[in-house]
Design an enzyme around this catalytic site. Sequence first.
Site, short mmCIF file in Angstrom:
data_model
loop_
_atom_site.label_atom_id
_atom_site.label_comp_id
_atom_site.label_asym_id
_atom_site.label_seq_id
_atom_site.Cartn_x
_atom_site.Cartn_y
_atom_site.Cartn_z
N GLY A 15 0.82 -1.21 0.00
CA GLY A 15 0.00 0.00 0.00
C GLY A 15 0.85 1.26 0.00
O GLY A 15 1.88 1.31 0.68
N ARG A 76 0.98 -5.26 -5.65
CA ARG A 76 1.12 -6.48 -4.86
C ARG A 76 1.47 -7.60 -5.84
O ARG A 76 0.79 -7.80 -6.84
CB ARG A 76 -0.16 -6.78 -4.09
N ASP A 107 4.63 -4.67 6.26
CA ASP A 107 5.04 -6.00 6.68
C ASP A 107 5.16 -6.99 5.52
O ASP A 107 6.07 -7.80 5.49
CB ASP A 107 4.12 -6.54 7.78
N THR A 130 4.13 2.72 5.84
CA THR A 130 2.78 2.19 5.99
C THR A 130 1.98 3.09 6.91
O THR A 130 2.48 3.47 7.98
CB THR A 130 2.77 0.74 6.56
N ILE A 131 0.78 3.43 6.53
CA ILE A 131 -0.02 4.33 7.36
C ILE A 131 -0.48 3.66 8.65
O ILE A 131 -0.90 4.34 9.59
CB ILE A 131 -1.24 4.89 6.60
N ASP A 132 -0.40 2.33 8.72
CA ASP A 132 -0.91 1.61 9.89
C ASP A 132 0.02 1.67 11.10
O ASP A 132 -0.38 1.30 12.21
CB ASP A 132 -1.17 0.14 9.54
N ASP A 134 2.37 -0.29 11.87
CA ASP A 134 2.35 -1.64 12.44
C ASP A 134 3.66 -2.40 12.22
O ASP A 134 3.65 -3.60 11.95
CB ASP A 134 1.17 -2.44 11.89
N GLY A 175 -7.04 -0.04 9.53
CA GLY A 175 -6.37 -0.72 10.64
C GLY A 175 -6.91 -2.12 10.78
O GLY A 175 -7.69 -2.40 11.69
N ARG A 176 -6.51 -3.01 9.85
CA ARG A 176 -7.01 -4.38 9.90
C ARG A 176 -6.49 -5.11 11.14
O ARG A 176 -7.22 -5.85 11.79
CB ARG A 176 -6.58 -5.13 8.62
N GLU A 192 -16.15 9.99 21.35
CA GLU A 192 -16.74 9.45 22.58
C GLU A 192 -16.30 8.02 22.87
O GLU A 192 -16.32 7.56 24.01
CB GLU A 192 -18.27 9.51 22.50
N HIS A 257 -9.92 4.60 1.44
CA HIS A 257 -8.63 4.97 0.86
C HIS A 257 -8.38 6.47 0.84
O HIS A 257 -7.29 6.90 0.46
CB HIS A 257 -8.51 4.38 -0.55
#
Length: 328
Positions: A15, A76, A107, A130-132, A134, A175-176, A192, A257
Amino acid sequence: MKPNIKNIAVLTSGGDAPGMNAAIRAVIRTGIYHGINMFGVMQGYQGLITNNIKPMDARSVSNILHLGGTILKTARCLEFKTDEGQEIAYQNLKLNDIDGLVVIGGDGTFTGAKRFGEKYGVKVIGIPGTIDNDLGGSDFTLGYDTAINTVIEAIDKIRDTADAHDRLFFIEVMGRDSGCIALRSSIASGAEAVLLPEIETSVDELIEKLTLGAATKKSSSIVIVAEGHKQGGAYDIARKVKETFDHYDTKVTILGHLQRGGSPSSFDRILGSRLGYAAVNALIAGESAQMVGLRGNDIKLTSIEEALSDHSYKLENDLMEMTDVLSI
């Protein structure tokens, strides 16, 4: 510093993330500064297999610092996961006399790079893009800051209409497997509640919190849902809540996206530049199978293997507590 490496290629894979172009620019210009021949691989690992590898000079990366996406494109590539695909990729590196590879991605990108480097002895340095957020070994990954800013800007706009109509909005963010975007966005936007993949939060617990807010005369509520939450995505959660809690008019927004695009923040431009510069210097110093990352305010090396390990520490304890304290 005398280079012990002659030809370096850089690719982006998986990504896209804002700031990748800043990293590409830094990789190319740092290498050229040290007298190294620089190459760009188009469309990630797919480009290694199709030999879509082109020489790059300092002007090849002019005026890209502010651009989102990646000028090298990304894809990919299932073929790269096979022995046959990696053999073709290696032969193409040999054909172009490339003796150092910089990979920018997450990853999946690093998993491929680790296996490729171990199998063929290719010198590989990873840049976490990676934006995650992770990956281990770096407090922030490339694109993470920009993605959070994008989410916050969207939520601020949604808050306006939520307040005007006594609405309950469920906003799904990327965020899988990682709740980093969701957690920080919830604090910065005054949400909230937030639902994270790493934390089991039942719908009953969420309803209890929303009921308390309604009893204290909240005019609207925002619930941020990471796409990988165990109880389902935003539509699933909203439906379950609506069945037993009808105080608000319930709406759902999937940001999708939208979070990947846009001009990188100043933080990501600087981070990409630092990581690209450090990646080339690491190859020159003879390093391999390492990732360059930000620790505190210093750029440090971490093995790619460690970078792929557990990253749950990135959900800061104080932010977790603040989601309850500040949302009363």
